[in-house]
Design an enzyme around this catalytic site. Structure first.
Site, short mmCIF file in Angstrom:
data_model
loop_
_atom_site.label_atom_id
_atom_site.label_comp_id
_atom_site.label_asym_id
_atom_site.label_seq_id
_atom_site.Cartn_x
_atom_site.Cartn_y
_atom_site.Cartn_z
N CYS A 52 -1.22 2.09 -13.45
CA CYS A 52 -2.00 1.08 -12.73
C CYS A 52 -3.08 0.58 -13.68
O CYS A 52 -2.92 0.64 -14.90
CB CYS A 52 -2.56 1.63 -11.41
N ARG A 102 -4.37 4.19 -7.52
CA ARG A 102 -2.95 4.19 -7.18
C ARG A 102 -2.11 5.16 -8.01
O ARG A 102 -1.35 5.96 -7.46
CB ARG A 102 -2.36 2.77 -7.31
N ASP A 113 -3.78 -2.72 -3.71
CA ASP A 113 -4.85 -2.09 -4.48
C ASP A 113 -5.99 -1.71 -3.53
O ASP A 113 -6.64 -2.57 -2.96
CB ASP A 113 -5.36 -3.05 -5.55
#
Length: 147
Positions: A8, A14, A117
């Site tokens: 990420c 994440r 996100d």
């Protein structure tokens, strides 16, 4: 042996959650790591990521790391959280193009290519991203382990 690398941006939300989720599944013959395309080495996972992993009884011990050539060479598959992450990986490591996918594409999902996100959101936003990651990882591992 399958070596899965989740990528990420900062390697604090994440990708650490994805790494911890996959590790918790204890798939034989699967190793997992995570990194970020713009990460600073040594940061812990975000507090809300830690909260959500704890709520799901997932063990984690994370320090962020910047994506390196060694990471790319180690991985047999690289799963990016967004299309822009995938493009950044391939731009910096063209030799990785054949093994780099968005997590959603590798899981066989069409449509919007990015995992949501949670950065800057409250814990409920992180819970939603965690649930999305868990679902996508189950689908992705089903595909990977059939090979």
């Amino acid at each position: 042996m399958h070596r899965v690398l989740f990528v990420c941006t900062g390697n604090t939300c994440r990708s650490p959650m994805a790494e911890a989720i996959l590790k918790s599944k204890n798939h034989e013959g699967v190793e997992v790591r995570s990194a970020g395309v713009y990460a600073m080495d040594g940061a812990s996972a975000s507090s809300n990521s830690i909260t959500v992993m704890n709520e799901n009884s997932i063990t984690h011990n994370h320090q962020s790391s910047l994506l390196t050539r060694a990471d790319v060479e180690w991985a047999t598959v690289i799963l990016a959280m967004t299309l822009s992450h995938k493009q950044a990986i391939i731009s910096n490591f063209p030799q990785a193009s054949s093994k780099t996918f968005t997590l959603k594409a590798f899981a066989g999902e069409d449509g919007y290519p990015d995992v949501s996100d949670p950065y800057g959101g409250d814990v409920d936003v992180y819970r939603a991203t965690f649930a999305e990651l868990e679902r996508l990882i189950d689908k992705a591992m089903s595909r990977l382990l059939k090979k």
